[in-house]
Design a protein around this motif. Structure first.
Motif, PDB file in Angstrom:
ATOM      1  N   VAL A   1      42.718  40.807  41.086  1.00  0.00           N
ATOM      2  CA  VAL A   1      44.036  40.993  41.688  1.00  0.00           C
ATOM      3  C   VAL A   1      45.065  40.945  40.564  1.00  0.00           C
ATOM      4  O   VAL A   1      44.900  40.182  39.605  1.00  0.00           O
ATOM      5  CB  VAL A   1      44.347  39.889  42.715  1.00  0.00           C
TER       6      VAL A   1
ATOM      7  N   CYS B 118      47.137  32.302  41.802  1.00  0.00           N
ATOM      8  CA  CYS B 118      46.433  33.282  42.616  1.00  0.00           C
ATOM      9  C   CYS B 118      45.759  32.534  43.759  1.00  0.00           C
ATOM     10  O   CYS B 118      45.299  31.399  43.575  1.00  0.00           O
ATOM     11  CB  CYS B 118      45.411  33.973  41.726  1.00  0.00           C
TER      12      CYS B 118
ATOM     13  N   GLY C 222      43.737  46.472  49.945  1.00  0.00           N
ATOM     14  CA  GLY C 222      44.848  46.898  49.100  1.00  0.00           C
ATOM     15  C   GLY C 222      45.799  47.873  49.754  1.00  0.00           C
ATOM     16  O   GLY C 222      46.732  48.345  49.106  1.00  0.00           O
TER      17      GLY C 222
ATOM     18  N   ARG D 158      45.147  45.209  43.889  1.00  0.00           N
ATOM     19  CA  ARG D 158      43.806  44.649  43.743  1.00  0.00           C
ATOM     20  C   ARG D 158      42.828  45.771  43.467  1.00  0.00           C
ATOM     21  O   ARG D 158      43.010  46.908  43.909  1.00  0.00           O
ATOM     22  CB  ARG D 158      43.395  43.858  44.985  1.00  0.00           C
TER      23      ARG D 158
END
Length: 125
Positions: free
Chosen positions: A79, A96, A55, A72
């Motif tokens: 996420v 995603c 992240g 995330r």
């Protein structure tokens, strides 16, 4: 192989905000980068945003930069895509994806290891 399930799509008006979530299952979640793509009717699936394994780094398509935020939570295997100032041209099915890299990039569909089923975002003008 990680399993991905998106949620949070819906019908909003121009200028509204929406947050998409992607719940993952599978031990590889924390190892790889993640991304969001979208596909509008009659158009190719396009990259929206990516985030690296922890992240710490993110990258956005020019069309959504400064309006969308990807994040995330590895502890929750989730996420997110926060979408602000939505426009009619943002309407699409949002997917995603787990990519075949721990880092960030303007990924293409061929870079994806796993896809979610998609969630519809509709923006009325």
């Amino acid at each position: 192989q990680v399993q991905l399930v998106e949620s949070g799509g819906g019908l909003v008006q121009t200028g509204d905000s929406l947050r998409l979530s992607c719940a993952a299952s599978g031990r590889t979640f924390r190892t790889y980068g993640m991304a969001w793509f979208r596909q509008a009717p009659g158009k190719e699936r396009e990259f929206v945003a990516s985030i690296n394994w922890n992240g710490g780094s993110t990258l956005y398509a020019e069309s959504v930069k400064d309006r969308f935020t990807i994040s995330r939570d590895n502890a929750k295997y989730t996420v997110y895509l926060q979408m602000n100032s939505l426009k009619p041209e943002d309407a699409a099915v949002y997917y995603c994806a787990q990519v075949s890299s721990a880092g960030i990039g303007s990924w293409r569909p061929g870079d994806v290891r796993s896809w979610g089923q998609g969630t519809q975002v509709t923006v009325s003008s």
